[in-house]
Design a protein around this motif. Sequence first.
Motif, short mmCIF file in Angstrom:
data_model
loop_
_atom_site.label_atom_id
_atom_site.label_comp_id
_atom_site.label_asym_id
_atom_site.label_seq_id
_atom_site.Cartn_x
_atom_site.Cartn_y
_atom_site.Cartn_z
N ASN A 137 1.63 14.72 -4.89
CA ASN A 137 2.25 14.49 -3.58
C ASN A 137 1.21 14.00 -2.59
OD1 ASN A 137 4.19 14.45 -1.56
ND2 ASN A 137 3.82 16.59 -0.99
N GLU A 138 0.67 12.82 -2.85
CA GLU A 138 -0.33 12.22 -1.98
C GLU A 138 0.25 10.98 -1.34
OE1 GLU A 138 -3.22 13.49 -1.29
OE2 GLU A 138 -3.17 15.12 -2.74
N ASN A 139 -0.26 10.58 -0.18
CA ASN A 139 0.33 9.42 0.46
C ASN A 139 -0.69 8.48 1.08
OD1 ASN A 139 1.98 7.96 2.80
ND2 ASN A 139 3.36 8.53 1.15
N HIS A 140 -1.33 8.87 2.19
CA HIS A 140 -2.16 7.90 2.91
C HIS A 140 -3.46 7.61 2.17
CE1 HIS A 140 -3.86 11.74 4.30
NE2 HIS A 140 -4.97 11.08 4.54
N ASN A 141 -3.97 6.42 2.39
CA ASN A 141 -5.26 6.02 1.84
C ASN A 141 -6.36 6.26 2.88
OD1 ASN A 141 -4.85 3.94 3.66
ND2 ASN A 141 -4.40 2.41 2.10
N GLU A 142 -7.58 5.87 2.56
CA GLU A 142 -8.69 6.07 3.50
C GLU A 142 -9.70 4.95 3.37
OE1 GLU A 142 -12.46 9.12 3.93
OE2 GLU A 142 -10.48 10.02 3.61
N ILE A 143 -10.03 4.34 4.50
CA ILE A 143 -11.19 3.46 4.55
C ILE A 143 -12.17 4.06 5.55
CG2 ILE A 143 -9.93 1.37 3.88
CD1 ILE A 143 -9.98 0.49 6.78
N SER B 88 0.81 -1.23 0.00
CA SER B 88 0.00 0.00 0.00
C SER B 88 0.84 1.27 0.00
CB SER B 88 -0.95 0.02 1.21
OG SER B 88 -0.23 0.08 2.42
N ASN B 89 2.15 1.15 0.18
CA ASN B 89 3.09 2.26 -0.02
C ASN B 89 2.75 3.52 0.79
OD1 ASN B 89 4.38 0.68 -2.10
ND2 ASN B 89 2.72 1.29 -3.48
N ILE B 90 2.58 3.37 2.09
CA ILE B 90 2.30 4.51 2.96
C ILE B 90 3.55 4.84 3.78
CG2 ILE B 90 0.98 5.31 4.96
CD1 ILE B 90 -1.41 3.80 3.90
N THR B 91 4.02 6.08 3.68
CA THR B 91 5.22 6.49 4.41
C THR B 91 4.96 7.69 5.32
OG1 THR B 91 5.92 7.85 2.52
CG2 THR B 91 6.79 5.60 2.66
N LEU C 115 7.93 4.10 9.81
CA LEU C 115 7.47 4.14 8.43
C LEU C 115 8.65 4.44 7.51
CD1 LEU C 115 4.19 6.27 8.72
CD2 LEU C 115 4.36 3.79 8.41
N ALA C 116 8.77 3.66 6.45
CA ALA C 116 9.83 3.86 5.48
C ALA C 116 9.39 3.30 4.14
CB ALA C 116 11.12 3.19 5.94
N SER C 117 10.02 3.76 3.07
CA SER C 117 9.67 3.26 1.74
C SER C 117 9.96 1.78 1.61
CB SER C 117 10.44 4.05 0.67
OG SER C 117 11.84 3.95 0.90
N SER C 118 10.88 1.27 2.42
CA SER C 118 11.21 -0.15 2.39
C SER C 118 10.22 -1.00 3.17
CB SER C 118 12.62 -0.38 2.95
OG SER C 118 12.72 0.12 4.28
N GLY C 119 9.31 -0.36 3.92
CA GLY C 119 8.31 -1.09 4.69
C GLY C 119 8.17 -0.55 6.09
N MET D 270 -6.30 -3.33 19.12
CA MET D 270 -5.16 -4.25 19.15
C MET D 270 -3.94 -3.61 19.82
SD MET D 270 -3.74 -6.25 15.79
CE MET D 270 -2.78 -7.77 15.92
N ALA D 271 -3.75 -2.31 19.57
CA ALA D 271 -2.59 -1.61 20.13
C ALA D 271 -2.78 -0.10 19.98
CB ALA D 271 -1.31 -2.02 19.41
N PHE D 272 -2.11 0.64 20.84
CA PHE D 272 -1.87 2.05 20.60
C PHE D 272 -0.50 2.14 19.93
CE2 PHE D 272 -4.83 2.29 24.24
CZ PHE D 272 -5.78 3.12 23.66
N PHE D 273 -0.25 3.21 19.19
CA PHE D 273 1.04 3.32 18.51
C PHE D 273 1.53 4.77 18.52
CE2 PHE D 273 -1.73 4.72 15.10
CZ PHE D 273 -0.97 5.68 14.45
N TYR D 274 2.82 4.92 18.27
CA TYR D 274 3.40 6.23 18.01
C TYR D 274 4.47 6.06 16.95
CZ TYR D 274 7.62 4.96 20.66
OH TYR D 274 8.77 4.35 21.09
N LEU D 275 4.78 7.13 16.24
CA LEU D 275 5.78 7.08 15.18
C LEU D 275 7.18 7.23 15.76
CD1 LEU D 275 4.22 9.15 12.25
CD2 LEU D 275 4.42 6.67 12.47
#
Length: 315
Positions: A224-230, A106-109, A297-301, A259-264
């Motif tokens: 220059n778009e990145n994230h998707n939306e559901i 899905s390529n989200i960075t 988050l990175a382009s490699s995954g 399932m979890a809380f997260f931070y970048l």
Amino acid sequence: MRQIIGFILIAVLFGCSQDTRQLPAPTITNIVQSIDGPAIAARLSTLYDRKYANCNNSNSQPAFLCSGVIIRVTVKDPDNKYKVWEPSPTSVKQGMVTFSYLRADSNITRFAYGYNNGYILFPIFEAPTDKLDQQILCSYPYDAWSHTRGNTPCAAHASYPAQSQLCQNAGVTTAEQWYEVWKVPGGSPNQRQCGFDVRDERNALAGPAFYQSIRARGLPNPRNENHNEIQIKTWCDPSSANPATSCKQSFPANRFPIMAFFYLNGSAGLADAQYNQRDFYNSTNPKVIVPIIRLTLASSGTIFTYIQADQVILQ
């Protein structure tokens, strides 16, 4: 209807048939339910790497049921009128809550609005049996700018009534057809794009529709778009006299499939994630400890990491 049997506080359902591994049983002491943090980080990595077209080789089972990571970025309400895991007043009015879908293809960075923390939902096929299922309605390859589409889930935009309606109604069934509309110069492609309809009642059409929304992200992106939306149906009755109270009563924290809380990684989001972990613990009865996971988050995954020092509540 799901039932809780005896004093079992959590049981993890089997995943789809392609991978039958399941989360280890959580540690339970007295009335506290503690979800195993290291196991959650490992499971998130597995879900992220699953590039399934559907679940159980069935078109009626969209891939979000058993693969990928359903995530919502959040900001703490300064007036404490609602919790981060509860629909905001705007979401209650619109009848839906927006999330993103992370997967290796899905390529989200980066996330919306520069937010750096939030929470992750269990995929429905792996949610504990005492949690209530969420209803995923539609999927947009990129941010749909839903706040400009009125107060109806998966709505068309007034400026693009033909192109921006549900994809099947706009004559779009493939990623390539969607892309022909997205790449048109000028205007607002976010508002112009259609949404892939993945509601359960679409049966064998839901799985392919969701997969096309993922495939669309693999096509060249001239913007220059990145994230998707559901969009997920609001988990309360927005027509009630007091929707906020309705949400708390019809969907108590203990039944929310978090399932979890997260931070970048590298951000200041850990403090909010810790606040949310403590707030969720204090809002549940019996008490539930939800782990904090660090996302890189990175382009490699995307990398999911559990760090014990990040936790403010430990079993």
